[in-house]
Design a protein around this motif. Structure first.
Motif, PDB file in Angstrom:
ATOM      1  N   MET A 182       0.524  -1.033  -0.205  1.00 18.27           N
ATOM      2  CA  MET A 182      -0.172  -0.156   0.292  1.00 18.27           C
ATOM      3  C   MET A 182       1.055   0.891  -0.664  1.00 18.27           C
ATOM      4  O   MET A 182       0.370   2.612  -0.799  1.00 18.27           O
ATOM      5  CB  MET A 182      -0.531  -0.191   1.217  1.00 18.27           C
ATOM      6  CG  MET A 182      -2.220  -1.323   1.346  1.00 18.27           C
ATOM      7  SD  MET A 182      -3.153  -0.993  -0.185  1.00 18.27           S
ATOM      8  CE  MET A 182      -4.304   0.697   0.680  1.00 18.27           C
ATOM      9  N   SER A 183       2.164   1.124   0.726  1.00 14.05           N
ATOM     10  CA  SER A 183       2.713   2.194   0.805  1.00 14.05           C
ATOM     11  C   SER A 183       3.343   2.331  -0.584  1.00 14.05           C
ATOM     12  O   SER A 183       3.506   3.644  -1.652  1.00 14.05           O
ATOM     13  CB  SER A 183       4.330   2.765   1.527  1.00 14.05           C
ATOM     14  OG  SER A 183       3.717   1.810   3.124  1.00 14.05           O
ATOM     15  N   PHE A 184       3.806   1.867  -1.612  1.00 21.88           N
ATOM     16  CA  PHE A 184       4.734   2.270  -3.025  1.00 21.88           C
ATOM     17  C   PHE A 184       3.532   1.986  -3.692  1.00 21.88           C
ATOM     18  O   PHE A 184       3.586   2.973  -4.507  1.00 21.88           O
ATOM     19  CB  PHE A 184       4.581   0.011  -3.381  1.00 21.88           C
ATOM     20  CG  PHE A 184       6.301  -0.122  -2.186  1.00 21.88           C
ATOM     21  CD1 PHE A 184       7.113   1.214  -2.916  1.00 21.88           C
ATOM     22  CD2 PHE A 184       6.127  -1.212  -1.819  1.00 21.88           C
ATOM     23  CE1 PHE A 184       8.144   0.377  -2.733  1.00 21.88           C
ATOM     24  CE2 PHE A 184       7.886  -1.807  -1.794  1.00 21.88           C
ATOM     25  CZ  PHE A 184       9.063  -0.883  -1.967  1.00 21.88           C
ATOM     26  N   LEU A 185       2.540   1.723  -3.498  1.00 21.11           N
ATOM     27  CA  LEU A 185       1.161   2.491  -4.348  1.00 21.11           C
ATOM     28  C   LEU A 185       0.837   4.060  -4.009  1.00 21.11           C
ATOM     29  O   LEU A 185       1.051   4.514  -5.167  1.00 21.11           O
ATOM     30  CB  LEU A 185      -0.108   1.707  -4.131  1.00 21.11           C
ATOM     31  CG  LEU A 185      -0.152   0.079  -4.708  1.00 21.11           C
ATOM     32  CD1 LEU A 185      -1.576  -0.392  -3.976  1.00 21.11           C
ATOM     33  CD2 LEU A 185      -0.318  -0.580  -5.983  1.00 21.11           C
ATOM     34  N   ALA A 186       1.097   4.133  -3.053  1.00 21.60           N
ATOM     35  CA  ALA A 186       0.868   5.478  -2.784  1.00 21.60           C
ATOM     36  C   ALA A 186       2.083   6.649  -3.198  1.00 21.60           C
ATOM     37  O   ALA A 186       1.752   8.102  -3.052  1.00 21.60           O
ATOM     38  CB  ALA A 186       1.180   5.763  -1.397  1.00 21.60           C
ATOM     39  N   THR A 187       3.107   6.352  -3.443  1.00 17.31           N
ATOM     40  CA  THR A 187       4.392   6.551  -3.818  1.00 17.31           C
ATOM     41  C   THR A 187       4.062   6.656  -5.016  1.00 17.31           C
ATOM     42  O   THR A 187       4.975   7.790  -6.129  1.00 17.31           O
ATOM     43  CB  THR A 187       5.852   6.745  -3.566  1.00 17.31           C
ATOM     44  OG1 THR A 187       5.409   4.833  -3.962  1.00 17.31           O
ATOM     45  CG2 THR A 187       5.458   6.161  -1.575  1.00 17.31           C
ATOM     46  N   ASP A 188       3.707   5.935  -6.096  1.00 19.32           N
ATOM     47  CA  ASP A 188       3.610   5.554  -7.612  1.00 19.32           C
ATOM     48  C   ASP A 188       2.732   6.532  -8.060  1.00 19.32           C
ATOM     49  O   ASP A 188       2.495   6.213  -9.468  1.00 19.32           O
ATOM     50  CB  ASP A 188       4.130   4.406  -7.363  1.00 19.32           C
ATOM     51  CG  ASP A 188       4.904   4.001  -7.482  1.00 19.32           C
ATOM     52  OD1 ASP A 188       6.366   4.330  -7.367  1.00 19.32           O
ATOM     53  OD2 ASP A 188       5.499   2.190  -7.507  1.00 19.32           O
ATOM     54  N   PHE A 189       1.846   6.835  -7.308  1.00 16.97           N
ATOM     55  CA  PHE A 189       0.275   7.357  -8.474  1.00 16.97           C
ATOM     56  C   PHE A 189       0.135   8.920  -7.754  1.00 16.97           C
ATOM     57  O   PHE A 189       0.194   9.166  -6.538  1.00 16.97           O
ATOM     58  CB  PHE A 189      -0.837   6.176  -7.846  1.00 16.97           C
ATOM     59  CG  PHE A 189      -0.450   4.646  -9.083  1.00 16.97           C
ATOM     60  CD1 PHE A 189      -1.091   5.281 -10.161  1.00 16.97           C
ATOM     61  CD2 PHE A 189       0.384   4.302  -8.173  1.00 16.97           C
ATOM     62  CE1 PHE A 189       0.037   3.997 -10.685  1.00 16.97           C
ATOM     63  CE2 PHE A 189       0.106   3.069  -8.592  1.00 16.97           C
ATOM     64  CZ  PHE A 189       0.078   2.469 -10.054  1.00 16.97           C
ATOM     65  N   ASP A 190      -0.343   9.956  -8.523  1.00 14.18           N
ATOM     66  CA  ASP A 190      -1.459  10.701  -8.331  1.00 14.18           C
ATOM     67  C   ASP A 190      -2.671  10.566  -7.745  1.00 14.18           C
ATOM     68  O   ASP A 190      -3.093   9.995  -7.484  1.00 14.18           O
ATOM     69  CB  ASP A 190      -0.467  11.995  -9.773  1.00 14.18           C
ATOM     70  CG  ASP A 190       0.808  11.746  -9.549  1.00 14.18           C
ATOM     71  OD1 ASP A 190       1.313  12.045  -8.910  1.00 14.18           O
ATOM     72  OD2 ASP A 190       0.878  12.447 -11.136  1.00 14.18           O
ATOM     73  N   ASN A 191      -3.478  11.545  -6.879  1.00 13.43           N
ATOM     74  CA  ASN A 191      -4.259  11.729  -7.096  1.00 13.43           C
ATOM     75  C   ASN A 191      -4.970  10.635  -6.132  1.00 13.43           C
ATOM     76  O   ASN A 191      -6.085  10.242  -6.270  1.00 13.43           O
ATOM     77  CB  ASN A 191      -5.579  11.767  -8.565  1.00 13.43           C
ATOM     78  CG  ASN A 191      -6.678  12.468  -7.571  1.00 13.43           C
ATOM     79  OD1 ASN A 191      -6.855  12.929  -6.775  1.00 13.43           O
ATOM     80  ND2 ASN A 191      -8.067  11.702  -8.937  1.00 13.43           N
ATOM     81  N   VAL A 192      -3.822  10.252  -4.658  1.00 10.19           N
ATOM     82  CA  VAL A 192      -3.629   9.745  -3.550  1.00 10.19           C
ATOM     83  C   VAL A 192      -3.591  10.347  -2.289  1.00 10.19           C
ATOM     84  O   VAL A 192      -2.428  10.923  -2.361  1.00 10.19           O
ATOM     85  CB  VAL A 192      -3.389   8.123  -4.236  1.00 10.19           C
ATOM     86  CG1 VAL A 192      -2.804   7.255  -3.435  1.00 10.19           C
ATOM     87  CG2 VAL A 192      -3.440   7.402  -5.333  1.00 10.19           C
ATOM     88  N   ARG A 193      -4.384   9.788  -1.575  1.00  9.72           N
ATOM     89  CA  ARG A 193      -3.886  10.173  -0.762  1.00  9.72           C
ATOM     90  C   ARG A 193      -3.800   8.995   0.194  1.00  9.72           C
ATOM     91  O   ARG A 193      -4.366   8.035   0.826  1.00  9.72           O
ATOM     92  CB  ARG A 193      -5.154  11.450   0.438  1.00  9.72           C
ATOM     93  CG  ARG A 193      -5.358  12.292  -0.585  1.00  9.72           C
ATOM     94  CD  ARG A 193      -6.064  13.089   0.275  1.00  9.72           C
ATOM     95  NE  ARG A 193      -6.510  13.571   1.012  1.00  9.72           N
ATOM     96  CZ  ARG A 193      -7.189  14.732   1.591  1.00  9.72           C
ATOM     97  NH1 ARG A 193      -8.562  14.583   0.927  1.00  9.72           N
ATOM     98  NH2 ARG A 193      -7.399  15.325   3.229  1.00  9.72           N
ATOM     99  N   ALA A 194      -2.407   9.213   1.277  1.00  9.70           N
ATOM    100  CA  ALA A 194      -2.541   8.247   1.498  1.00  9.70           C
ATOM    101  C   ALA A 194      -2.407   8.316   3.826  1.00  9.70           C
ATOM    102  O   ALA A 194      -2.008   9.176   3.884  1.00  9.70           O
ATOM    103  CB  ALA A 194      -0.555   7.383   2.348  1.00  9.70           C
ATOM    104  N   ILE A 195      -2.941   7.474   3.668  1.00  6.90           N
ATOM    105  CA  ILE A 195      -3.662   8.067   5.922  1.00  6.90           C
ATOM    106  C   ILE A 195      -3.006   6.436   6.710  1.00  6.90           C
ATOM    107  O   ILE A 195      -3.084   5.677   6.188  1.00  6.90           O
ATOM    108  CB  ILE A 195      -4.923   7.781   5.329  1.00  6.90           C
ATOM    109  CG1 ILE A 195      -5.451   8.821   4.618  1.00  6.90           C
ATOM    110  CG2 ILE A 195      -5.688   8.438   6.983  1.00  6.90           C
ATOM    111  CD1 ILE A 195      -7.481   9.052   4.145  1.00  6.90           C
ATOM    112  N   GLN A 196      -2.849   7.076   7.291  1.00  9.16           N
ATOM    113  CA  GLN A 196      -2.100   5.893   8.826  1.00  9.16           C
ATOM    114  C   GLN A 196      -3.058   6.165   9.865  1.00  9.16           C
ATOM    115  O   GLN A 196      -3.428   7.052  10.384  1.00  9.16           O
ATOM    116  CB  GLN A 196      -1.175   6.431   9.297  1.00  9.16           C
ATOM    117  CG  GLN A 196       0.255   5.659   8.403  1.00  9.16           C
ATOM    118  CD  GLN A 196       1.918   5.861   8.086  1.00  9.16           C
ATOM    119  OE1 GLN A 196       1.956   7.379   8.635  1.00  9.16           O
ATOM    120  NE2 GLN A 196       2.309   5.129   8.494  1.00  9.16           N
TER     121      GLN A 196
END
Length: 440
Positions: free
Chosen positions: A115-129
């Protein structure tokens, strides 16, 4: 509109009377839809007790719920989790214009990594912890048991209040992204793909030190044999003996081709390198110079042409040897272009030439003759198997060793690199990537 994409873990939907990460993100961000990736264990929980769907419906009745149900048992194995990434890609295709929320806090450690890799590789994404209520590991907290009444668990959730304490925080994607890009850059550099690495750096230069860009540009230009331009980038001009330096650079680039497995290009480069090497030998080491047996060149870049009269005068044995070789074709012709093979034949007739040098040059001549002509006139590919099955039956690495031996024998006494400098350059680039620019 936003969509939550998330794996489910054993802390979901509720643990120790507080929201798990999935439910807490939905409570805070209010996405219009959630798509939940379920391992085999989590599928069983949903199908037997509807733990996820009931908890979400109770707290966010307007949120659409979708599941990706799998039979994955070993959710701790990265290779089993390819469908997790594929599920995200499919969601992106379905909703290309929607913001996607990614939950980095649910599932196995391997799921969180993906999920972290997906967050770094794509735009228009918000990674939430999502922090645990204990502000630390919640592995010891009471988990929802299979025999518990899920409705009672949902209704007794301490987060079911208007003034609940938000435990969500968005991951610093820029930081994650630059670590991901750093990894990609190092991988490209170690594969000697300097153009691709430079292009990636230029798209993300705000993350990295200027020194990284200079080193990558230097490596890219240098590997393309734009040596003068390469050294201008570093501010270190070529030494005075440019002829030696350029031959040295040419040889190292040939070795890069071999290391990358670009064997056709490696073989094609044999002829110009060997030609240049013997030109240097005749100019600086041989008993006779080029001008003594060749016509004077009309232009600096014109080819040397052998003079029949001059060669007969200065090296009659060489002339006789060449003439005998061409006997079936009417003898050796005046104004024949000087070539590597002609120079090698002449060297065989001269006194004082190192026998080791002649031996290794003869082997390289066989390689050139047996492979380069095929490349020039047929649609073929050079492989390790082909090299090893064709005389002189040497691997590409063995050919590099022969080339290095010939080069070092001819360059005795000269200031040359004893090994390929690109590996040292790669280490410098990797070290420069440890310095990140401050992200504002």
């Amino acid at each position: 509109m936003s969509i939550l994409y998330t794996p489910a873990g054993d802390t979901d939907p509720i643990r120790d009377f507080y929201d798990g990460a999935i439910l807490h993100i939905i409570r805070t961000y209010k996405p219009s839809m959630v798509r939940i990736f379920l391992s085999a264990e989590m599928v069983k929980k949903e199908e037997t007790r509807q733990v996820y769907s009931k908890a979400i419906a109770y707290n966010a009745p307007d949120c659409k719920i979708e599941f990706i149900k799998t039979d994955i048992v070993d959710a701790q194995l990265m290779e089993k989790l390819i469908p997790l990434a594929e599920g995200f890609m499919e969601l992106r295709k379905e909703y290309p214009n929607e913001e996607i929320l990614l939950n980095l806090s649910s599932g196995t450690p391997q799921m969180k990594t993906i999920m972290s890799f997906l967050a770094t590789d794509f735009d228009n994404v918000r990674a939430i912890q999502v922090d645990s209520p204990q502000q630390g590991s919640n592995r010891k907290a009471h988990a929802t048991q299979d025999d518990e009444d899920i409705i009672a668990v949902i209704e007794n959730n301490f987060d079911n209040v208007e003034d609940y304490k938000c435990r969500c925080h968005e991951a610093p994607l820029a930081l994650l992204r630059r670590y991901s890009i750093r990894h990609q850059l190092i991988s490209l550099v170690n594969s000697y793909e300097y153009s691709a690495a430079l292009s990636l750096y230029n798209k993300n230069k705000l993350f990295f030190a200027e020194e990284t860009g200079k080193l990558l540009l230097h490596a890219d230009l240098r590997s393309k044999l734009q040596v003068n331009e390469a050294f201008k980038v570093t501010g270190k001009p070529l030494n005075n003996d440019k002829e030696v330096k350029l031959l040295n650079e040419f040889f190292m680039v040939m070795e890069l081709r071999q290391k990358k497995g670009d064997l056709a290009e490696f073989i094609v480069k044999l002829t110009p390198f060997l030609y240049g090497l013997l030109l240097y030998y005749f100019e600086h080491k041989a008993a006779i110079k080029l001008a003594q047996f060749c016509y004077e060149k009309q232009r600096p870049n014109a080819n040397w042409k052998i003079s029949k009269r001059k060669l007969q005068d200065v090296a009659p044995k060489a002339w006789q040897y060449l003439n005998d070789l061409m006997f079936n074709y009417g003898g050796f012709r005046d104004k024949t272009d000087l070539s590597f093979s002609n120079m090698l034949n002449i060297l065989h007739t001269l006194d004082g030439v190192d026998s080791q040098l002649l031996e290794v040059l003869d082997v390289l001549r066989d390689v050139e003759r047996n492979h380069r002509n095929n490349l020039a006139h047929t649609i073929t590919n050079i492989t390790e198997e082909l090299l090893k099955n064709t005389e002189p039956k040497l691997s590409s690495q063995e050919l590099v060793q022969k080339l290095r031996k010939a080069f070092m024998l001819i360059m005795q006494g000269e200031n040359v690199y004893k090994r390929n400098v690109y590996d040292d350059l790669n280490q410098k680039i990797a070290a420069s990537l440890d310095e990140f620019r401050q992200i504002k």
